[in-house]
Scaffold this active site. Structure first.
Site, PDB file in Angstrom:
ATOM      1  N   LYS A  10       1.873  31.214 -40.359  1.00  0.00           N
ATOM      2  CA  LYS A  10       1.114  32.424 -40.443  1.00  0.00           C
ATOM      3  C   LYS A  10       1.350  32.994 -41.601  1.00  0.00           C
ATOM      4  O   LYS A  10       2.381  33.234 -42.016  1.00  0.00           O
ATOM      5  CB  LYS A  10       1.101  33.205 -39.225  1.00  0.00           C
ATOM      6  CG  LYS A  10       0.588  34.575 -39.322  1.00  0.00           C
ATOM      7  CD  LYS A  10       0.339  35.380 -38.010  1.00  0.00           C
ATOM      8  CE  LYS A  10       1.404  36.383 -37.771  1.00  0.00           C
ATOM      9  NZ  LYS A  10       1.136  37.080 -36.670  1.00  0.00           N
ATOM     10  N   SER A  26     -14.185  26.701 -48.351  1.00  0.00           N
ATOM     11  CA  SER A  26     -12.834  26.857 -48.057  1.00  0.00           C
ATOM     12  C   SER A  26     -11.954  28.146 -48.447  1.00  0.00           C
ATOM     13  O   SER A  26     -13.176  28.942 -48.566  1.00  0.00           O
ATOM     14  CB  SER A  26     -12.014  25.591 -49.060  1.00  0.00           C
ATOM     15  OG  SER A  26     -12.341  26.181 -50.372  1.00  0.00           O
ATOM     16  N   THR A  58     -11.570  27.424 -42.047  1.00  0.00           N
ATOM     17  CA  THR A  58     -11.774  26.646 -43.164  1.00  0.00           C
ATOM     18  C   THR A  58     -10.791  25.706 -43.518  1.00  0.00           C
ATOM     19  O   THR A  58      -9.868  25.673 -42.512  1.00  0.00           O
ATOM     20  CB  THR A  58     -12.317  27.656 -44.209  1.00  0.00           C
ATOM     21  OG1 THR A  58     -13.005  26.710 -45.216  1.00  0.00           O
ATOM     22  CG2 THR A  58     -11.284  28.339 -44.499  1.00  0.00           C
ATOM     23  N   TYR A  59     -10.762  25.159 -44.640  1.00  0.00           N
ATOM     24  CA  TYR A  59      -9.544  24.423 -45.087  1.00  0.00           C
ATOM     25  C   TYR A  59      -9.026  25.234 -46.375  1.00  0.00           C
ATOM     26  O   TYR A  59      -9.628  25.929 -46.960  1.00  0.00           O
ATOM     27  CB  TYR A  59      -9.794  22.938 -45.487  1.00  0.00           C
ATOM     28  CG  TYR A  59     -10.786  22.897 -46.558  1.00  0.00           C
ATOM     29  CD1 TYR A  59     -10.657  22.547 -47.634  1.00  0.00           C
ATOM     30  CD2 TYR A  59     -12.191  22.880 -46.370  1.00  0.00           C
ATOM     31  CE1 TYR A  59     -11.679  22.451 -48.724  1.00  0.00           C
ATOM     32  CE2 TYR A  59     -13.192  22.710 -47.092  1.00  0.00           C
ATOM     33  CZ  TYR A  59     -12.719  22.520 -48.307  1.00  0.00           C
ATOM     34  OH  TYR A  59     -13.812  22.290 -49.478  1.00  0.00           O
ATOM     35  N   GLY A  74     -17.539  29.763 -50.417  1.00  0.00           N
ATOM     36  CA  GLY A  74     -18.628  29.109 -49.628  1.00  0.00           C
ATOM     37  C   GLY A  74     -19.271  30.035 -48.559  1.00  0.00           C
ATOM     38  O   GLY A  74     -19.023  31.381 -48.812  1.00  0.00           O
ATOM     39  N   ALA A  75     -19.950  29.411 -47.588  1.00  0.00           N
ATOM     40  CA  ALA A  75     -20.450  30.412 -46.181  1.00  0.00           C
ATOM     41  C   ALA A  75     -19.287  31.417 -45.960  1.00  0.00           C
ATOM     42  O   ALA A  75     -19.662  32.680 -45.517  1.00  0.00           O
ATOM     43  CB  ALA A  75     -20.697  29.503 -45.166  1.00  0.00           C
ATOM     44  N   ALA A  76     -18.090  31.183 -45.917  1.00  0.00           N
ATOM     45  CA  ALA A  76     -16.961  32.154 -45.614  1.00  0.00           C
ATOM     46  C   ALA A  76     -16.922  33.418 -46.225  1.00  0.00           C
ATOM     47  O   ALA A  76     -16.472  34.411 -45.749  1.00  0.00           O
ATOM     48  CB  ALA A  76     -15.560  31.640 -45.492  1.00  0.00           C
TER      49      ALA A  76
END
Length: 117
Positions: A10, A26, A58-59, A74-76
Site C-alpha cells: 500500500k 494505467s 488499473t496497472y 486514460g479513462a481513470a
C-alpha cells in the site's frame, strides 16, 4: 485448497499530480515509491480517491525516480483531479496458512511532495 486475497502493498495517501485522458490507460507512479512498496511495473493496483470516494483498478507504469509523479492515464483520468489524495493498493492470493503470517508492505510518503520521508 482454499485461497484468500490479502493486502500485499500500500502507498498510503499520495497526491495526484496529473490526469492524462489521452493515454491508453494505467497509473504512472514515481519508481522510488513503487520499489519501496514492493509493487512492480505492470502490476494490478486498486485506487481509492479520498476526495470523491471513487474506487477503481488499473496497472502501474514506473515514473521518473524522485519525481513524485502520480498520474492517472486514460479513462481513470476522469475519476480523479490533480490535487486529489489517493491510496494505492495491491493484493496477493495465498493460502490461509500463508495469510496468517503475511505482513504487507505499507509506505507513508509525504502527501505534499509524494516523496519518501
Amino acid at each position: 485448497m482454499i485461497q484468500v486475497q490479502m493486502l500485499k502493498s500500500k502507498i498510503h495517501r499520495v497526491t495526484v499530480t496529473e490526469a492524462n485522458l489521452d493515454y491508453i490507460g494505467s497509473i504512472t507512479i514515481d519508481s522510488l515509491l513503487l520499489e519501496a512498496a514492493g509493487i512492480l511495473p505492470g502490476e494490478r493496483v486498486y485506487i481509492v480517491d479520498n476526495n470523491n470516494g471513487e474506487r477503481f483498478d488499473t496497472y502501474t507504469i514506473a515514473g521518473a525516480p524522485g519525481s513524485g509523479q502520480i498520474c492517472l492515464n486514460g479513462a481513470a483520468a476522469r475519476k480523479v483531479h490533480p490535487g486529489d489524495v489517493v491510496i494505492i493498493m495491491s493484493y496477493a492470493t495465498m493460502t490461509i496458512d500463508e495469510a496468517r503470517t503475511f505482513k504487507p508492505t505499507v509506505i507513508f510518503p509525504d502527501t505534499a511532495t509524494n516523496r519518501l520521508v
